[in-house]
Design an enzyme around this catalytic site. Structure first.
Site, PDB file in Angstrom:
ATOM      1  N   LYS A  20       0.857  -1.191   0.000  1.00  0.00           N
ATOM      2  CA  LYS A  20       0.000   0.000   0.000  1.00  0.00           C
ATOM      3  C   LYS A  20       0.886   1.231   0.000  1.00  0.00           C
ATOM      4  O   LYS A  20       2.066   1.191   0.369  1.00  0.00           O
ATOM      5  CB  LYS A  20      -0.939   0.011   1.217  1.00  0.00           C
ATOM      6  CG  LYS A  20      -0.255  -0.023   2.590  1.00  0.00           C
ATOM      7  CD  LYS A  20       0.233   1.323   3.087  1.00  0.00           C
ATOM      8  CE  LYS A  20       0.952   1.219   4.427  1.00  0.00           C
ATOM      9  NZ  LYS A  20       1.795   2.403   4.720  1.00  0.00           N
ATOM     10  N   GLY A 105      11.174  -1.914   5.209  1.00  0.00           N
ATOM     11  CA  GLY A 105      11.545  -0.585   5.696  1.00  0.00           C
ATOM     12  C   GLY A 105      11.240   0.495   4.700  1.00  0.00           C
ATOM     13  O   GLY A 105      11.942   1.502   4.613  1.00  0.00           O
ATOM     14  N   GLY A 111       5.013  -6.336   5.617  1.00  0.00           N
ATOM     15  CA  GLY A 111       4.846  -7.317   6.686  1.00  0.00           C
ATOM     16  C   GLY A 111       3.415  -7.391   7.174  1.00  0.00           C
ATOM     17  O   GLY A 111       2.893  -8.474   7.465  1.00  0.00           O
ATOM     18  N   ASP A 145      -1.537  -1.174  10.915  1.00  0.00           N
ATOM     19  CA  ASP A 145      -2.103  -1.122   9.565  1.00  0.00           C
ATOM     20  C   ASP A 145      -2.473  -2.499   9.017  1.00  0.00           C
ATOM     21  O   ASP A 145      -2.912  -2.607   7.872  1.00  0.00           O
ATOM     22  CB  ASP A 145      -1.162  -0.399   8.596  1.00  0.00           C
ATOM     23  CG  ASP A 145       0.214  -1.047   8.489  1.00  0.00           C
ATOM     24  OD1 ASP A 145       0.470  -2.021   9.215  1.00  0.00           O
ATOM     25  OD2 ASP A 145       1.036  -0.569   7.688  1.00  0.00           O
TER      26      ASP A 145
END
Length: 280
Positions: A20, A105, A111, A145
């Site tokens: 996203k 990152g 993840g 999220d």
């Protein structure tokens, strides 16, 4: 719109967790629980990992592709399995294989997407009969999220980033390019330098403006100090505007930067030093 695409046979299931981007990100307050209140728009994009689950004698996790830091037993998919197992004690053990392609990152939620898609996969594969809201409740326990990727539709996210309102946003007429420089921004670094402040205009309203107007109105609160710490990320954003982006921004807490264009851009110079994803 990105969907939970899956391939099924009797003993195996494969899903393709997507990334996203954040359109705008305002840190509005520091919470008593140590988290921050924020507001942003989550928008799904077409950069994918591959997640495979096979019923097995013992629970295990392995990965390929990009290197995933940390211990396998701390992976969010494993944690998601243990959450489900508490409420579904007859849940069989599974072998989990994750092929990692979404940069780590990068502020892309890779993840979190893996964890959410794992929950959806387990619900489908083993007939847990969880509705969307039920799966979101599990996902919220894994990360702020994570729950977004259960519905996987554009939303205005607020509070810790785990409460959502649908937002009518369709960027399919544009070309989105995403650039990942050789940089890594940890969540701790991102929040350490931010100063929470209330906003006069919410991102929910600002994204209703024409995309060409976003440059002057929609900001990411992390950019200021992260650009100072990582000039390469600042340079990527500047390059995207030089290449004709209508709007460019760091996604989430970084380090990736996306640009929204009217047509496919030529980012050949950036490709020399960065991973570039076109048409996401």
């Amino acid at each position: 719109m990105c969907k939970n695409t899956s391939v099924v046979n009797q003993s195996l299931m494969i899903v393709f967790p997507n990334a996203k981007i954040n359109i705008g990100l305002n840190i509005t307050a520091r919470r008593p629980d140590g988290y921050h209140d924020l507001e942003t728009v989550f928008y799904p994009v077409k950069i994918f990992d591959v997640l495979e689950v096979i019923e097995a004698a013992d629970l295990s996790f392995q990965s390929s592709g990009l290197d995933i830091p940390g211990r396998p037993e701390d992976n969010l998919c494993i944690k998601g399995y243990h959450l489900l197992k508490k409420d579904f004690p007859n849940l069989p053990a599974v072998k989990i294989h994750l092929h990692k392609n979404v940069p780590i990152g990068a502020g892309l939620g890779g993840g979190s997407a893996n964890a959410a898609f794992f929950i959806k996969l387990m619900n489908d594969k083993f007939g847990l009969a969880l509705y969307e809201e039920g799966m979101m409740d599990y996902a919220r326990q894994l990360g702020a999220d994570c729950a977004f990727f259960i519905g996987n539709r554009p939303v205005f996210a607020f509070e810790k980033g785990d409460e959502f309102e649908p937002v009518n946003l369709d960027l399919s007429a544009y070309h989105i390019a995403l650039v990942m420089p050789d940089a890594h921004v940890s969540t701790a670094e991102a929040y350490r330098g931010v100063k929470p402040a209330p906003v006069k205009e919410t991102v929910y309203d600002l994204v209703k403006m024409p995309v060409a107007a976003w440059k002057k109105h929609i900001r990411n609160d992390f950019e200021g100090h992260i650009f100072n710490n990582h000039p390469v990320i600042r340079g990527v954003k500047a390059s995207l505007y030089e290449c004709g982006a209508l709007y460019a921004s760091m996604s989430g807490s970084g380090a990736s930067v996306f640009g929204i264009f009217e047509s496919k851009p030529d980012l050949g110079e950036l490709e020399k030093t960065c991973r570039v994803f076109y048409g996401v």
